[in-house]
Structures are given as C-alpha cells and as structure tokens.
Design a protein around this motif. Sequence first.
Motif, PDB file in Angstrom:
ATOM      1  N   LYS A  28       0.819  -1.204   0.000  1.00  0.00           N
ATOM      2  CA  LYS A  28       0.000   0.000   0.000  1.00  0.00           C
ATOM      3  C   LYS A  28       0.858   1.261   0.000  1.00  0.00           C
ATOM      4  CE  LYS A  28      -2.499  -0.918   3.623  1.00  0.00           C
ATOM      5  NZ  LYS A  28      -3.565  -0.808   4.654  1.00  0.00           N
ATOM      6  N   ASN A  29       1.883   1.255   0.826  1.00  0.00           N
ATOM      7  CA  ASN A  29       2.724   2.450   0.923  1.00  0.00           C
ATOM      8  C   ASN A  29       3.600   2.632  -0.304  1.00  0.00           C
ATOM      9  OD1 ASN A  29       2.490   3.886   3.665  1.00  0.00           O
ATOM     10  ND2 ASN A  29       2.505   1.728   4.241  1.00  0.00           N
ATOM     11  N   LEU A  30       4.009   1.538  -0.926  1.00  0.00           N
ATOM     12  CA  LEU A  30       4.797   1.633  -2.151  1.00  0.00           C
ATOM     13  C   LEU A  30       3.981   2.295  -3.255  1.00  0.00           C
ATOM     14  CD1 LEU A  30       7.389   0.933  -3.702  1.00  0.00           C
ATOM     15  CD2 LEU A  30       6.366  -1.272  -4.249  1.00  0.00           C
ATOM     16  N   ILE A  31       2.731   1.875  -3.375  1.00  0.00           N
ATOM     17  CA  ILE A  31       1.846   2.472  -4.375  1.00  0.00           C
ATOM     18  C   ILE A  31       1.604   3.939  -4.065  1.00  0.00           C
ATOM     19  CG2 ILE A  31      -0.492   2.409  -5.327  1.00  0.00           C
ATOM     20  CD1 ILE A  31      -0.468  -0.616  -4.901  1.00  0.00           C
ATOM     21  N   ALA A  32       1.437   4.246  -2.763  1.00  0.00           N
ATOM     22  CA  ALA A  32       1.208   5.637  -2.358  1.00  0.00           C
ATOM     23  C   ALA A  32       2.404   6.516  -2.705  1.00  0.00           C
ATOM     24  CB  ALA A  32       0.926   5.697  -0.856  1.00  0.00           C
ATOM     25  N   VAL A  33       3.619   5.974  -2.550  1.00  0.00           N
ATOM     26  CA  VAL A  33       4.820   6.737  -2.897  1.00  0.00           C
ATOM     27  C   VAL A  33       4.895   6.954  -4.406  1.00  0.00           C
ATOM     28  CG1 VAL A  33       7.348   6.667  -2.948  1.00  0.00           C
ATOM     29  CG2 VAL A  33       6.136   6.004  -0.878  1.00  0.00           C
ATOM     30  N   ILE A  34       4.578   5.896  -5.170  1.00  0.00           N
ATOM     31  CA  ILE A  34       4.610   6.001  -6.632  1.00  0.00           C
ATOM     32  C   ILE A  34       3.616   7.054  -7.123  1.00  0.00           C
ATOM     33  CG2 ILE A  34       4.111   4.767  -8.777  1.00  0.00           C
ATOM     34  CD1 ILE A  34       5.128   2.229  -7.408  1.00  0.00           C
ATOM     35  N   LYS A  35       2.443   7.104  -6.481  1.00  0.00           N
ATOM     36  CA  LYS A  35       1.422   8.074  -6.866  1.00  0.00           C
ATOM     37  C   LYS A  35       1.718   9.477  -6.350  1.00  0.00           C
ATOM     38  CE  LYS A  35      -2.519   4.917  -7.216  1.00  0.00           C
ATOM     39  NZ  LYS A  35      -3.875   4.597  -6.681  1.00  0.00           N
ATOM     40  N   GLY A  36       2.705   9.583  -5.483  1.00  0.00           N
ATOM     41  CA  GLY A  36       3.031  10.884  -4.919  1.00  0.00           C
ATOM     42  C   GLY A  36       2.163  11.281  -3.739  1.00  0.00           C
ATOM     43  N   GLU A  37       1.389  10.323  -3.222  1.00  0.00           N
ATOM     44  CA  GLU A  37       0.522  10.621  -2.082  1.00  0.00           C
ATOM     45  C   GLU A  37       1.293  10.654  -0.770  1.00  0.00           C
ATOM     46  OE1 GLU A  37      -2.366   7.560  -2.302  1.00  0.00           O
ATOM     47  OE2 GLU A  37      -3.376   8.379  -4.079  1.00  0.00           O
ATOM     48  N   LYS A  38       2.457   9.994  -0.722  1.00  0.00           N
ATOM     49  CA  LYS A  38       3.293   9.961   0.475  1.00  0.00           C
ATOM     50  C   LYS A  38       4.747  10.121   0.086  1.00  0.00           C
ATOM     51  CE  LYS A  38       0.513   6.930   3.472  1.00  0.00           C
ATOM     52  NZ  LYS A  38       0.519   5.660   4.260  1.00  0.00           N
ATOM     53  N   THR A  39       5.521  10.687   1.014  1.00  0.00           N
ATOM     54  CA  THR A  39       6.962  10.720   0.824  1.00  0.00           C
ATOM     55  C   THR A  39       7.540   9.404   1.322  1.00  0.00           C
ATOM     56  OG1 THR A  39       7.399  11.613   3.031  1.00  0.00           O
ATOM     57  CG2 THR A  39       6.945  13.202   1.256  1.00  0.00           C
ATOM     58  N   PRO A  40       8.759   9.042   0.908  1.00  0.00           N
ATOM     59  CA  PRO A  40       9.371   7.805   1.414  1.00  0.00           C
ATOM     60  C   PRO A  40       9.449   7.768   2.936  1.00  0.00           C
ATOM     61  CG  PRO A  40      10.579   8.605  -0.485  1.00  0.00           C
ATOM     62  CD  PRO A  40       9.584   9.669  -0.154  1.00  0.00           C
ATOM     63  N   GLU A  41       9.699   8.925   3.547  1.00  0.00           N
ATOM     64  CA  GLU A  41       9.785   8.978   5.011  1.00  0.00           C
ATOM     65  C   GLU A  41       8.434   8.677   5.646  1.00  0.00           C
ATOM     66  OE1 GLU A  41      10.915  11.279   2.969  1.00  0.00           O
ATOM     67  OE2 GLU A  41      13.082  11.057   3.219  1.00  0.00           O
TER      68      GLU A  41
ATOM     69  N   ALA B   9       6.009   6.986   4.293  1.00  0.00           N
ATOM     70  CA  ALA B   9       5.700   5.577   4.022  1.00  0.00           C
ATOM     71  C   ALA B   9       6.417   4.673   5.012  1.00  0.00           C
ATOM     72  CB  ALA B   9       6.093   5.218   2.596  1.00  0.00           C
ATOM     73  N   ALA B  10       7.678   5.001   5.331  1.00  0.00           N
ATOM     74  CA  ALA B  10       8.447   4.189   6.277  1.00  0.00           C
ATOM     75  C   ALA B  10       7.821   4.224   7.661  1.00  0.00           C
ATOM     76  CB  ALA B  10       9.886   4.692   6.343  1.00  0.00           C
ATOM     77  N   MET B  11       7.369   5.408   8.087  1.00  0.00           N
ATOM     78  CA  MET B  11       6.722   5.537   9.400  1.00  0.00           C
ATOM     79  C   MET B  11       5.406   4.762   9.431  1.00  0.00           C
ATOM     80  SD  MET B  11       7.424   9.534  10.396  1.00  0.00           S
ATOM     81  CE  MET B  11       6.503   9.328  11.930  1.00  0.00           C
ATOM     82  N   SER B  12       4.653   4.847   8.340  1.00  0.00           N
ATOM     83  CA  SER B  12       3.388   4.120   8.259  1.00  0.00           C
ATOM     84  C   SER B  12       3.610   2.620   8.289  1.00  0.00           C
ATOM     85  CB  SER B  12       2.651   4.512   6.979  1.00  0.00           C
ATOM     86  OG  SER B  12       1.437   3.794   6.851  1.00  0.00           O
ATOM     87  N   LEU B  13       4.660   2.173   7.586  1.00  0.00           N
ATOM     88  CA  LEU B  13       4.994   0.750   7.564  1.00  0.00           C
ATOM     89  C   LEU B  13       5.341   0.242   8.960  1.00  0.00           C
ATOM     90  CD1 LEU B  13       5.649  -1.886   6.102  1.00  0.00           C
ATOM     91  CD2 LEU B  13       7.913  -0.968   5.582  1.00  0.00           C
ATOM     92  N   ALA B  14       6.163   1.005   9.677  1.00  0.00           N
ATOM     93  CA  ALA B  14       6.553   0.602  11.031  1.00  0.00           C
ATOM     94  C   ALA B  14       5.343   0.551  11.955  1.00  0.00           C
ATOM     95  CB  ALA B  14       7.588   1.579  11.580  1.00  0.00           C
ATOM     96  N   LYS B  15       4.455   1.525  11.830  1.00  0.00           N
ATOM     97  CA  LYS B  15       3.251   1.570  12.668  1.00  0.00           C
ATOM     98  C   LYS B  15       2.339   0.372  12.385  1.00  0.00           C
ATOM     99  CE  LYS B  15      -0.729   4.481  13.789  1.00  0.00           C
ATOM    100  NZ  LYS B  15      -1.437   5.759  13.482  1.00  0.00           N
ATOM    101  N   ASP B  16       2.145   0.086  11.109  1.00  0.00           N
ATOM    102  CA  ASP B  16       1.269  -1.032  10.731  1.00  0.00           C
ATOM    103  C   ASP B  16       1.846  -2.371  11.200  1.00  0.00           C
ATOM    104  OD1 ASP B  16      -0.445   0.740   9.555  1.00  0.00           O
ATOM    105  OD2 ASP B  16       0.302   0.418   7.518  1.00  0.00           O
ATOM    106  N   ALA B  17       3.160  -2.538  11.038  1.00  0.00           N
ATOM    107  CA  ALA B  17       3.795  -3.790  11.462  1.00  0.00           C
ATOM    108  C   ALA B  17       3.683  -3.959  12.972  1.00  0.00           C
ATOM    109  CB  ALA B  17       5.268  -3.806  11.043  1.00  0.00           C
ATOM    110  N   GLY B  18       3.889  -2.867  13.703  1.00  0.00           N
ATOM    111  CA  GLY B  18       3.757  -2.931  15.165  1.00  0.00           C
ATOM    112  C   GLY B  18       2.343  -3.257  15.593  1.00  0.00           C
ATOM    113  N   GLY B  19       1.373  -2.630  14.925  1.00  0.00           N
ATOM    114  CA  GLY B  19      -0.031  -2.926  15.239  1.00  0.00           C
ATOM    115  C   GLY B  19      -0.390  -4.365  14.925  1.00  0.00           C
ATOM    116  N   GLY B  20       0.151  -4.880  13.820  1.00  0.00           N
ATOM    117  CA  GLY B  20      -0.100  -6.279  13.464  1.00  0.00           C
ATOM    118  C   GLY B  20       0.473  -7.237  14.484  1.00  0.00           C
ATOM    119  N   ALA B  21       1.653  -6.900  15.011  1.00  0.00           N
ATOM    120  CA  ALA B  21       2.287  -7.750  16.021  1.00  0.00           C
ATOM    121  C   ALA B  21       1.451  -7.798  17.295  1.00  0.00           C
ATOM    122  CB  ALA B  21       3.693  -7.238  16.332  1.00  0.00           C
ATOM    123  N   ILE B  22       0.959  -6.637  17.716  1.00  0.00           N
ATOM    124  CA  ILE B  22       0.140  -6.575  18.937  1.00  0.00           C
ATOM    125  C   ILE B  22      -1.157  -7.357  18.757  1.00  0.00           C
ATOM    126  CG2 ILE B  22      -1.176  -5.039  20.443  1.00  0.00           C
ATOM    127  CD1 ILE B  22       0.969  -2.897  19.890  1.00  0.00           C
TER     128      ILE B  22
END
Length: 507
Positions: A265-278, A280-293
């Motif tokens: 999801k974040n890769l597509i968002a970066v490609i579309k220009g909806e998110k910056t790489p930074e 996207a990285a923060m969103s990825l970390a948040k989602d992974a942490g939420g998934g773990a919990i």
Amino acid sequence: MDGDKKKGNACEQALQTGAAEEVVKRYGSAIKEHIVAYGGVDNETGKTLNRSLKSINENKASSDANIKQQAGYSAEVKVTANRNAEGTIAKKANNGRFVRTDDIGRHNDQLFDIVFIDKKGNVIEGTGEQLKFVGRTPKECFAKLNLSRFQKYIDADAKLVVPSDYYEGILNAADERISKCEKQLKWAESNGDSLKAEKIKEKIEKCKKIKKLLKSSGITKKEAEFARLHPKLSTLKSVASVAHRAGKEQAILGASIAGGISLVKNLIAVIKGEKTPEEAAMSLAKDAGGGAIGAYVIAFSGAVIKGSMQNATGKSVRVLSKTNLPAVIATSTIEMGKTIKKYICGQITGVECIEELGEKGISNLSSAMFTTLGIMVVGSPVIGGMLGSMAGYALGSALYKSVTGPLKEAKLAYEERLRIEDECREEIKKIVHYREEFNAQVAYYIQDCTETFEYAFRQMDKVSGLDGVDDFILGVNQITLKMGEKPFYRDYDEFEKFMQSNNSLTI
C-alpha cells in the motif's frame, strides 16, 4: 475511502486469524495439559488421574512437614504436566508422553514416580524418574541422596529429579565431597590402608553416579509448595506463561503479515506521490507494530480458549476445539470490543452498533469455515488459511449486509421491521446450510487458480523498491488474466507512459 479502509482492515484481520491457527492449536493443547493436571480428569481421552493438584490440596495436612510431603506429590503432577506441555509445543507429542506411575496402575511404585510411555501405552525402558524434593538446602538434599535408603534408586539407574533451584547446588556439593574423598584416598593409599581406600573409592563412585543421574525438575521447591497450597493460582500462572509464549511466537508472523500488506500500500502511495518515502516508512513501522500486537492478543486468548474447549465435558465442544474456532472467538471478541467502545464514545448509533456486532460475528464464522477449506485445498496452513479466511470473511460479510440493509431505513413500519428481522435470522441460519454446496465450488475454483496465484505472489514478493515494480505488475497481471480480464499495463514503463498521457482510466 472509509469503506475501502474498512474492507482492508477486515481482510487483514481474517489473514491474522487464519495464520494464527497452528500456533493456537499447539499452545492450546499444551494449556490443556495444565488444566487436566489441576482437575484430574482428561475428558478428551476419558482418563482420570490418581492425584490432581486440586485433590492434593483438599487433603488435610496435620503439620508443616506434612504439607512439604504433599508438596512432593504436587511436584510430580506439575512436572508431568510441564513435560507433556513442552512436548506438545515442540511437536513431539506423537512420540509418547510422561505419566505418573500411580496413573497407570503402578500404585506406590518402589522405584519410579514418573515414566515415559509410547503411543500404545508401553513404558519405555530407562526412562524411570524419582522425584526428591527433600532437604532445606541443596547440601542437605545431597546428604539425603547419599543415605542408604536411597541406594535402591541409584542401583536402578533412576533419574533423580530435584528442585530446579537445588540442581546447581547439589552438583557443587557432590564435587566438594568428591574432592574431599580424593584427598582422603591419597592419604589412605600412602599409608597402605587398602581397606579404607576401597571404601573411599566406593563413596567417590557413588557421588559421581548421583551427579550422572541428577536432573532438574524445571520447578523450584517454593513453586511445588505453592502448587500444594494454591493449586488454582499455580495452574493459572502456568496457563498464562504458555499463552504468553504463544502470543510472542505469533507476533512475529503477525508483524510480517501486516508489514507485507502495508509495504504494498505504501509503495503504491509513494509512486502516486501521495506519500513521501519517510512518511511511508513511518506508516509501515506503525502497521507492522499494530499487526504484532493484534497477533499476540489473538494467539494468547485463542490458546487459552482452545485448551479449555479441548478438555470440555461436551463432545461437540471438544470437536470444535480442533478447528480454528478458538482463534475466531478471540478475534471476534477483540473486534466486538472495538465496536462497543465506539458506541460508548458516541461515535456510532445503537442500530449501527448492533449491525457491526452481527456483521463481525457472521463474517468471522465464515472465515473459520473457509480457513479449514483453504488449508485442505492449498496444503499450507499459512497460505491456505489466509486464502480461506479472506473468502469466508467476504462471503459472510456480503450475506449479512444483504439481509440487514433494510434495517438502516428508520421509517420502516413496525410490522415490516419484524418481518425483515425474521428474514435476517433465517438467512443467518442458511449460511451454515450453504456451506457444503459452496465448499465444492470454491474448492474447484481455488484448485484451478492456486498455481497462478502462488506464482503471482512469488513475483510480488520480489518487490524491493522501484526496481521490483515490474515483478509486482507481472504478478498482478497473472491474477488479472486468470480472472478473465485484460491487464492495463505490462510493466512500469507502460504505466508511466499512460500517466503522462491525456487518456482516462476506465474500470
């Protein structure tokens, strides 16, 4: 966007539930061992233990010394449950199990307290153990092991199982005794006292054999006494410990599932220009942490539910414990808790609250049924469970919405409302009846598409930054072609060319 986000969350939850099945079953069966140790009845096998933690506690103790003696019995039950639980977690349950000799008809066995039996119930030679929770200190315990009345256990090569907090101290005490005896032996030999030298040699050999036979029980002396005095609390601590381990193990997979979805999801968002790489990285970390919990909570709760269901008195409940229902119940409880919280906070109305509760319950039930189907078709507990969970969740959610939609109309007449509610209840009942017919259709469809999907997923897994976008598009196109549609783009260059053109995208 809210609807898409809601569907995405539902699919991810279904994935997490399906993926947790193996861990929940394994650790749940381990928890069942501790439940049986407490109550003394194994409803799954129809066996009753000679002693349980509960029955030992109910025996009257005449003195503190009597309590310590009874704590030895509690230690036997506790150690046996721990060993079998660990065997189940390590997937070694099919090799056999540990049993107390009293529980296989060898009451007051003169040599062994615990033995290991194979699947047919035959005792494996050389596995006999004698628990010795004696002495106030490790040195005192070692001294007692040297007494003549304990010689029969040493002669029989019985494993001498001692409190875990005594184990190292006893080894040290044995080494001290050996060192002391060796000095005495040198003195006796230098003085030509061969008789005394022989006796000292026997003492040294005995100490060495005690060291060889010594084995840690895995529980301390205080834990054994606590189990005697507070069997229920002791069992709850063991159950919580096993469930915690289940949660930790599943959290790793949960993070990878949530992270994998978020990465795309974040890769597509970066490609579309909806998110910056930074971002996207923060969103990825948040989602992974939420998934773990979330995965931790599902596995923790599911394992406890599984263990309880597996030893239930009702046969139907025990049968259901073999499915993914325990994980589904845990997931449903979490999701329903979120809905109730939104209602309490005033974020949704009462009707919306009831609608969400019903939708999540039915969707998760379908998810459980189709998870089993997915595993049977694909053969992989993880991939099959994921595919089955998604299909079941989507089906159940769609069916429920089709019959509950009219409830949103506030102006419905009372009689009409009652009629629709009756139809809702009937449709919900039919969901289960449709299972066999739908299973056959889904089984054929999934079998036909499995190879294509697996190849597509492997291509998508190769994605690593923009350099892997072509692999991702290739994987998506494989699925698109299999579904009978024409791909929009063959690679990233075509996608980029289209985006720079004035052509419109029609779906």
